[in-house]
Enzyme design. Structure first.
Site, PDB file in Angstrom:
ATOM      1  N   ASP A 292       0.882  -1.089   0.024  1.00 47.08           N
ATOM      2  CA  ASP A 292       0.069   0.191   0.073  1.00 47.08           C
ATOM      3  C   ASP A 292       0.949   1.036  -0.076  1.00 47.08           C
ATOM      4  O   ASP A 292       2.019   1.253   0.454  1.00 47.08           O
ATOM      5  CB  ASP A 292      -0.681  -0.148   1.350  1.00 47.08           C
ATOM      6  CG  ASP A 292      -1.729   0.890   1.366  1.00 47.08           C
ATOM      7  OD1 ASP A 292      -2.736   1.227   0.399  1.00 47.08           O
ATOM      8  OD2 ASP A 292      -1.891   1.899   2.240  1.00 47.08           O
ATOM      9  N   GLU A 326       1.396  -0.363  -4.934  1.00 49.81           N
ATOM     10  CA  GLU A 326       0.606   0.769  -5.340  1.00 49.81           C
ATOM     11  C   GLU A 326       0.851   1.984  -5.426  1.00 49.81           C
ATOM     12  O   GLU A 326       1.454   2.690  -4.427  1.00 49.81           O
ATOM     13  CB  GLU A 326      -0.540   0.856  -4.412  1.00 49.81           C
ATOM     14  CG  GLU A 326      -1.799   1.814  -4.609  1.00 49.81           C
ATOM     15  CD  GLU A 326      -2.442   2.632  -3.598  1.00 49.81           C
ATOM     16  OE1 GLU A 326      -3.458   3.091  -3.582  1.00 49.81           O
ATOM     17  OE2 GLU A 326      -1.748   2.711  -2.341  1.00 49.81           O
TER      18      GLU A 326
END
Length: 599
Positions: A292, A326
């Site tokens: 993330d 990401e």
């Protein structure tokens, strides 16, 4: 052979008929690409995978005893109790690991070979009027959130997935923890009240800090030991510079929407994060990580973190352990540095998502796709401490839990698309995921025609019967259901189509590993054609596979004569798959695609 798939529009009299031609027995009639037919998961390459991205809380409730999270008498985990309200889209809804385990056959029969879970580690259950159902507010990096089950439940899920030859990937976080730390300049002494009217702590730069203009961080009484491992309870391992404004220095060192921003510039933190995730690998043996908020962490961190985890996974017998990050940017020149410099094996291809939006929602020319793919060379790397990387390992998607669903952008388009056309454009977007370079991801619910009302909470509907009013008023695509129903319909047009795409993807190595070249593109909607070429070994013999994939992004029939340049002609090319009937062999139907085998 002709297969007709019928879709009933829930608010229109129109019946969509999709005609699919399959030639020479190349693909089985049932189109069930079960993972058991693939190479064993321990040996399988990342480029062999078809991913399903799921929020466990929104999928299926297999164990109602954990709906409230931690037990009422569990004082150690009291912070992880509560937040359950099935009528509130910002609260827990009861989905869990037991539910995912129960529904593995549903995923398997759609051709899914890898499952990507949003974070499953223990969260702060409630903060700022919402809950941690999504998993991104971690307080304990050593155990599973009690709303989802136990460590044993996660191990059982992984074991059951592996029995089906399906991989499991964890979503992990290194950028931040839950919001625990407060600032004396911004918050009351108990941390519950804002002192500033706009409820924001303005970011203070390193230059300000050097001049003594700093915040005074503190942990409210009773929260001093909330986090695990213990070193995360020290304010000294955080940047403590106030809230990010998403640009410049603040994008790396600022608090992400108030979450405690970890000081990943610190050697102590780098080692601590490596220790956290090597322990996760040791205990659960996942097949890889999705990482993330990668662009909000300094590049030097990734250069150390990524090779260390890959090397450690190999010591645990996970030779094909894979990580992708990401990086929420839409330009290859901003995405690729994280593979080239940061030593991540791959990233989510936001640039392709943007190109799909431009071509299939905004009706820009197919040269948008050609220009994007012309930059694939930027991802080519050769690192000594990790495997070589290339654009075939990019992770393709149409929409997600942050930006919302592709179907929503179609519904909201200024072009006022009919439901039938929304369906066709959605199918074509997913075909581009599967058959252009990269690894495809299905966002949970897309296979059931979920639409949503935007991004974030508005795109995180329940697969199990929902009680959220703003979810249940949606008109799902190609279905008479709403989200108030149980949405595990294996006869749904999208589910069946994705199963077909999966079988094709797995049957032809060139679709997974082939070098991609653009054959034709144009400055308006219409033909986009690529070749995928791959040489591989079969029965100790070298085989060459050359495929031509032709997409038509226009809402009218297009002639294939534009391809008559030695690449394609109807005498030499063998038609393998046609997604919709056209008026003649030299034409391709609106919003459809075809796959040919070339000599």
């Amino acid at each position: 052979m002709m297969i007709k798939l019928l879709s009933l529009c829930s608010l229109c009299a129109l019946t969509l008929v999709v005609n699919v031609k399959v030639y020479a027995g190349e693909v089985s009639e049932k189109f069930t690409a079960k993972a058991v037919k693939l190479a064993p998961y321990q040996q399988r390459d990342f480029q062999d995978e078809i991913f399903y991205f799921v929020l466990p809380d929104r999928f299926y409730n297999g164990d109602k005893s954990n709906d409230l999270g931690a037990a009422a008498n569990d004082t150690k985990r009291a912070i992880s109790r509560g937040g359950f309200d099935k009528k509130n889209k910002g609260m827990y809804h009861g989905g869990d690991l037991a539910g995912l385990t129960e529904k593995l056959p549903y995923l398997d029969n759609m051709g899914i070979s890898a499952i990507w879970l949003t974070p499953v580690l223990r969260n702060q259950a409630v903060q700022n009027g919402s809950s941690g159902y999504h998993g991104y507010w971690i307080v304990d990096f050593s155990e599973i959130d009690p709303h989802l089950g136990t460590n044993a439940a996660l191990k059982n899920f992984i074991d059951k997935a592996h029995e089906r030859n399906i991989k499991v990937f964890f979503d992990i976080i290194t950028n931040h923890t839950a919001d625990v730390i407060k600032y004396k300049e911004c918050h009351s002494s108990d941390g519950l009240t804002w002192l500033l009217e706009d409820k924001n702590c303005p970011f203070k730069s390193l230059a300000q800090l050097a001049q003594g203009d700093t915040y005074t961080p503190f942990i409210p009484t009773g929260s001093e030991n909330l986090k695990t491992p213990a070193w995360l309870n020290s304010v000294d391992v955080y940047h403590n510079q106030g809230d990010s404004n998403w640009v410049g220095e603040s994008a790396i060192r600022g608090d992400f929407a108030g979450l405690d921003d970890i000081d990943t510039n610190s050697d102590k933190v780098v080692k601590g994060m490596i220790d956290i995730y090597t322990a996760i690998i040791d205990e659960f043996k996942p097949d890889g990580f999705r990482i993330d908020t990668v662009k909000h962490v300094n590049m030097a961190f990734w250069q150390t973190f990524s090779p260390a985890l890959i090397a450690h996974a190999k010591t645990q017998g996970i030779d094909n352990f894979f990580m992708y990050g990401e990086v929420y940017s839409f330009e290859p020149e901003l995405l690729s540095p994280f593979t080239v410099e940061g030593k991540l094996q791959s990233v989510l291809d936001f640039a392709l998502q943007g190109a799909l939006q431009q071509t299939l929602v905004e009706q820009k020319g197919t040269d948008v796709l050609a220009k994007l793919f012309a930059q694939d060379y930027l991802y080519q790397t050769s690192h000594q401490d990790i495997e070589n990387t290339n654009a075939n390992q990019l992770v393709n998607f149409t929409g997600n839990h942050d930006m919302g669903r592709f179907a929503y952008t179609l519904k909201e388009s200024d072009y006022n698309y009919s439901e039938a056309e929304q369906i066709q454009r959605n199918l074509l977007a997913h075909a581009l995921l599967y058959f252009s370079r990269g690894v495809p991801v299905i966002y949970y619910g897309d296979e059931q025609g979920f639409v949503g009302d935007g991004g974030d909470q508005a795109s995180r509907q329940d697969m199990m019967p929902s009680q959220v009013v703003s979810y249940n008023d949606d008109d799902l695509l190609a279905s008479n259901h709403t989200t108030a129903d149980d949405n595990f319909d294996t006869s749904h047009l999208f589910y069946q189509s994705f199963a077909q795409y999966g079988e094709l993807y797995q049957q032809y190595p060139a679709l997974r590993f082939g070098k991609q070249s653009t054959v034709y593109a144009q400055s308006k909607p219409g033909i986009f054609a690529i070749t995928r070429s791959h040489t591989f070994s079969l029965n100790e013999q070298e085989k060459e596979q050359n495929l031509l994939i032709v997409f038509n992004t226009a809402d009218q029939v297009k002639a294939l004569k534009v391809l008559d340049s030695g690449i394609y002609n109807d005498k030499d090319a063998k038609l393998l798959y046609l997604s919709a009937e056209s008026q003649g062999d030299d034409k391709i139907a609106p919003l459809s695609f075809a796959i040919y085998q070339l000599p």
